[in-house]
Design a protein around this motif. Structure first.
Motif, PDB file in Angstrom:
ATOM      1  N   GLU A   1       0.831  -1.208   0.000  1.00  0.00           N
ATOM      2  CA  GLU A   1       0.000   0.000   0.000  1.00  0.00           C
ATOM      3  C   GLU A   1       0.869   1.263   0.000  1.00  0.00           C
ATOM      4  OE1 GLU A   1      -2.637   2.294   3.324  1.00  0.00           O
ATOM      5  OE2 GLU A   1      -2.893   0.122   3.184  1.00  0.00           O
ATOM      6  N   THR A   2       1.927   1.254   0.795  1.00  0.00           N
ATOM      7  CA  THR A   2       2.791   2.424   0.940  1.00  0.00           C
ATOM      8  C   THR A   2       3.691   2.632  -0.267  1.00  0.00           C
ATOM      9  OG1 THR A   2       2.814   2.174   3.336  1.00  0.00           O
ATOM     10  CG2 THR A   2       4.597   3.462   2.377  1.00  0.00           C
ATOM     11  N   THR A   3       4.350   1.546  -0.699  1.00  0.00           N
ATOM     12  CA  THR A   3       5.369   1.682  -1.735  1.00  0.00           C
ATOM     13  C   THR A   3       4.869   1.359  -3.141  1.00  0.00           C
ATOM     14  OG1 THR A   3       6.172  -0.605  -1.567  1.00  0.00           O
ATOM     15  CG2 THR A   3       7.156   1.039  -0.064  1.00  0.00           C
ATOM     16  N   GLY A   4       3.866   0.486  -3.226  1.00  0.00           N
ATOM     17  CA  GLY A   4       3.405   0.019  -4.534  1.00  0.00           C
ATOM     18  C   GLY A   4       4.159  -1.207  -5.003  1.00  0.00           C
ATOM     19  N   TYR A   5       5.009  -1.765  -4.132  1.00  0.00           N
ATOM     20  CA  TYR A   5       5.835  -2.913  -4.497  1.00  0.00           C
ATOM     21  C   TYR A   5       5.686  -4.012  -3.449  1.00  0.00           C
ATOM     22  CZ  TYR A   5       8.049   0.855  -7.129  1.00  0.00           C
ATOM     23  OH  TYR A   5       8.282   1.936  -7.937  1.00  0.00           O
ATOM     24  N   ALA A   6       6.011  -5.236  -3.849  1.00  0.00           N
ATOM     25  CA  ALA A   6       5.979  -6.371  -2.921  1.00  0.00           C
ATOM     26  C   ALA A   6       7.301  -6.469  -2.169  1.00  0.00           C
ATOM     27  CB  ALA A   6       5.731  -7.671  -3.689  1.00  0.00           C
ATOM     28  N   ILE A   7       7.236  -7.027  -0.967  1.00  0.00           N
ATOM     29  CA  ILE A   7       8.452  -7.293  -0.192  1.00  0.00           C
ATOM     30  C   ILE A   7       9.413  -8.100  -1.053  1.00  0.00           C
ATOM     31  CG2 ILE A   7       9.351  -8.582   1.794  1.00  0.00           C
ATOM     32  CD1 ILE A   7       6.760  -7.859   3.283  1.00  0.00           C
ATOM     33  N   GLY A   8      10.672  -7.742  -1.021  1.00  0.00           N
ATOM     34  CA  GLY A   8      11.680  -8.421  -1.837  1.00  0.00           C
ATOM     35  C   GLY A   8      12.017  -7.663  -3.108  1.00  0.00           C
TER      36      GLY A   8
END
Length: 164
Positions: A98-105
Protein backbone atom coordinates in the motif's frame (compact mmCIF):
# COMPACT_ATOMS: atom_id res chain seq x y z
CA UNK A 1 23.08 -15.62 -15.66
CA UNK A 2 22.31 -11.91 -15.70
CA UNK A 3 20.62 -9.88 -18.42
CA UNK A 4 21.77 -6.27 -18.62
CA UNK A 5 18.89 -4.33 -20.09
CA UNK A 6 17.60 -0.78 -20.05
CA UNK A 7 15.13 0.38 -17.44
CA UNK A 8 12.40 -1.63 -19.22
CA UNK A 9 13.43 -4.53 -16.95
CA UNK A 10 12.45 -2.42 -13.95
CA UNK A 11 8.93 -2.28 -12.56
CA UNK A 12 7.00 0.33 -14.63
CA UNK A 13 6.49 2.66 -11.62
CA UNK A 14 10.20 2.53 -10.84
CA UNK A 15 11.16 3.01 -14.51
CA UNK A 16 8.99 6.17 -14.42
CA UNK A 17 10.86 7.36 -11.30
CA UNK A 18 14.21 6.81 -13.02
CA UNK A 19 13.04 8.88 -16.01
CA UNK A 20 11.67 11.64 -13.74
CA UNK A 21 15.06 11.91 -12.02
CA UNK A 22 16.89 11.74 -15.35
CA UNK A 23 18.80 8.69 -14.12
CA UNK A 24 20.28 6.32 -16.64
CA UNK A 25 21.21 3.20 -14.74
CA UNK A 26 21.85 -0.35 -15.77
CA UNK A 27 18.93 -2.44 -14.53
CA UNK A 28 19.95 -6.08 -14.27
CA UNK A 29 17.32 -8.79 -14.50
CA UNK A 30 17.90 -12.23 -13.01
CA UNK A 31 16.12 -15.40 -14.14
CA UNK A 32 15.56 -16.35 -10.50
CA UNK A 33 14.18 -14.07 -7.81
CA UNK A 34 16.71 -12.34 -5.58
CA UNK A 35 14.37 -11.66 -2.66
CA UNK A 36 17.11 -11.71 -0.04
CA UNK A 37 20.21 -9.57 0.17
CA UNK A 38 22.38 -12.69 0.13
CA UNK A 39 20.72 -13.95 -3.08
CA UNK A 40 21.17 -10.56 -4.72
CA UNK A 41 24.83 -10.28 -3.70
CA UNK A 42 25.57 -13.78 -5.01
CA UNK A 43 23.82 -13.04 -8.31
CA UNK A 44 25.61 -9.70 -8.79
CA UNK A 45 28.97 -10.86 -7.47
CA UNK A 46 29.32 -8.06 -4.92
CA UNK A 47 29.74 -7.84 -1.17
CA UNK A 48 26.63 -8.42 0.92
CA UNK A 49 27.06 -4.95 2.45
CA UNK A 50 26.74 -3.39 -1.05
CA UNK A 51 23.10 -4.51 -1.24
CA UNK A 52 20.55 -1.91 -0.13
CA UNK A 53 17.55 -3.32 1.70
CA UNK A 54 14.50 -1.02 1.53
CA UNK A 55 12.57 -2.04 4.64
CA UNK A 56 9.20 -0.66 5.65
CA UNK A 57 8.33 -0.10 9.30
CA UNK A 58 5.30 1.32 11.03
CA UNK A 59 6.04 4.07 13.56
CA UNK A 60 3.03 5.13 15.62
CA UNK A 61 0.81 4.01 12.73
CA UNK A 62 2.82 5.86 10.05
CA UNK A 63 4.96 4.04 7.47
CA UNK A 64 8.68 4.79 7.31
CA UNK A 65 11.27 3.28 4.95
CA UNK A 66 14.68 2.34 6.31
CA UNK A 67 17.54 1.84 3.83
CA UNK A 68 20.03 -0.64 5.33
CA UNK A 69 23.05 -2.44 3.96
CA UNK A 70 22.51 -6.12 3.24
CA UNK A 71 24.98 -7.34 5.85
CA UNK A 72 23.28 -5.54 8.74
CA UNK A 73 20.03 -5.60 10.66
CA UNK A 74 17.92 -2.63 11.69
CA UNK A 75 17.84 -1.82 15.40
CA UNK A 76 14.16 -1.01 15.83
CA UNK A 77 14.83 0.80 19.12
CA UNK A 78 17.28 3.15 17.36
CA UNK A 79 14.66 3.82 14.68
CA UNK A 80 12.10 4.56 17.41
CA UNK A 81 14.51 7.00 19.08
CA UNK A 82 15.41 8.65 15.76
CA UNK A 83 11.74 9.24 14.96
CA UNK A 84 10.70 10.11 18.51
CA UNK A 85 7.98 7.49 18.13
CA UNK A 86 6.16 5.60 20.86
CA UNK A 87 6.40 2.30 19.00
CA UNK A 88 7.98 0.94 15.85
CA UNK A 89 7.39 -2.44 14.23
CA UNK A 90 7.99 -4.11 10.88
CA UNK A 91 5.20 -3.40 8.43
CA UNK A 92 3.15 -6.30 7.15
CA UNK A 93 3.05 -7.19 3.44
CA UNK A 94 -0.20 -5.28 2.88
CA UNK A 95 1.18 -2.03 4.32
CA UNK A 96 4.42 -2.43 2.34
CA UNK A 97 2.47 -2.78 -0.91
CA UNK A 98 0.00 0.00 0.00
CA UNK A 99 2.79 2.42 0.94
CA UNK A 100 5.37 1.68 -1.73
CA UNK A 101 3.40 0.02 -4.53
CA UNK A 102 5.84 -2.91 -4.50
CA UNK A 103 5.98 -6.37 -2.92
CA UNK A 104 8.45 -7.29 -0.19
CA UNK A 105 11.68 -8.42 -1.84
CA UNK A 106 11.44 -5.90 -4.66
CA UNK A 107 10.98 -2.55 -2.90
CA UNK A 108 13.31 0.08 -4.41
CA UNK A 109 14.70 2.96 -2.33
CA UNK A 110 12.58 5.56 -4.18
CA UNK A 111 9.73 5.72 -6.69
CA UNK A 112 7.13 4.74 -4.12
CA UNK A 113 3.37 5.13 -4.47
CA UNK A 114 3.18 7.53 -1.52
CA UNK A 115 5.64 10.06 -0.12
CA UNK A 116 7.11 8.36 2.93
CA UNK A 117 9.78 9.37 5.41
CA UNK A 118 13.07 7.62 4.59
CA UNK A 119 15.94 6.90 6.98
CA UNK A 120 19.24 5.78 5.42
CA UNK A 121 21.85 4.05 7.55
CA UNK A 122 25.24 5.76 7.39
CA UNK A 123 27.03 2.47 6.64
CA UNK A 124 25.73 2.64 3.05
CA UNK A 125 28.34 5.34 2.48
CA UNK A 126 31.12 2.77 3.03
CA UNK A 127 30.92 1.81 -0.66
CA UNK A 128 31.50 3.53 -3.97
CA UNK A 129 28.53 1.70 -5.49
CA UNK A 130 25.53 0.00 -3.92
CA UNK A 131 22.83 -2.16 -5.49
CA UNK A 132 19.10 -1.92 -4.82
CA UNK A 133 15.91 -3.57 -6.06
CA UNK A 134 14.36 -2.01 -9.15
CA UNK A 135 10.76 -2.72 -8.18
CA UNK A 136 10.58 -6.49 -8.29
CA UNK A 137 12.52 -9.46 -6.88
CA UNK A 138 14.18 -10.13 -10.27
CA UNK A 139 15.86 -6.77 -10.86
CA UNK A 140 18.56 -4.60 -9.32
CA UNK A 141 20.37 -1.40 -10.25
CA UNK A 142 23.67 0.20 -9.15
CA UNK A 143 24.08 3.74 -7.90
CA UNK A 144 26.50 5.75 -5.79
CA UNK A 145 25.12 5.69 -2.22
CA UNK A 146 25.03 9.50 -1.85
CA UNK A 147 22.94 9.77 -5.04
CA UNK A 148 20.66 6.94 -3.96
CA UNK A 149 20.04 8.56 -0.56
CA UNK A 150 19.48 11.97 -2.19
CA UNK A 151 16.90 10.60 -4.66
CA UNK A 152 15.15 8.79 -1.80
CA UNK A 153 15.19 12.08 0.15
CA UNK A 154 16.64 10.04 2.99
CA UNK A 155 17.90 11.31 6.31
CA UNK A 156 21.32 9.88 7.18
CA UNK A 157 21.14 8.05 10.52
CA UNK A 158 22.82 5.32 12.56
CA UNK A 159 20.19 2.63 13.05
CA UNK A 160 22.23 -0.51 12.46
CA UNK A 161 22.04 -3.22 15.09
CA UNK A 162 25.36 -3.51 16.91
CA UNK A 163 26.68 -6.99 17.51
CA UNK A 164 26.79 -7.94 21.17
Amino acid sequence: MVDSTPDSAAHPRFADALREFGLEVEVRRFPDATRTAAEAAAAIGCELSQIVKSLVFEADGQPVVVLMDGASRVDVELVRQELGAGSVRRADAALVRETTGYAIGGVPPFGHRTRTRVLADRRLLDHETVWAAAGNPHTVFPLAPKALIAHAEGTLVDVRERSA
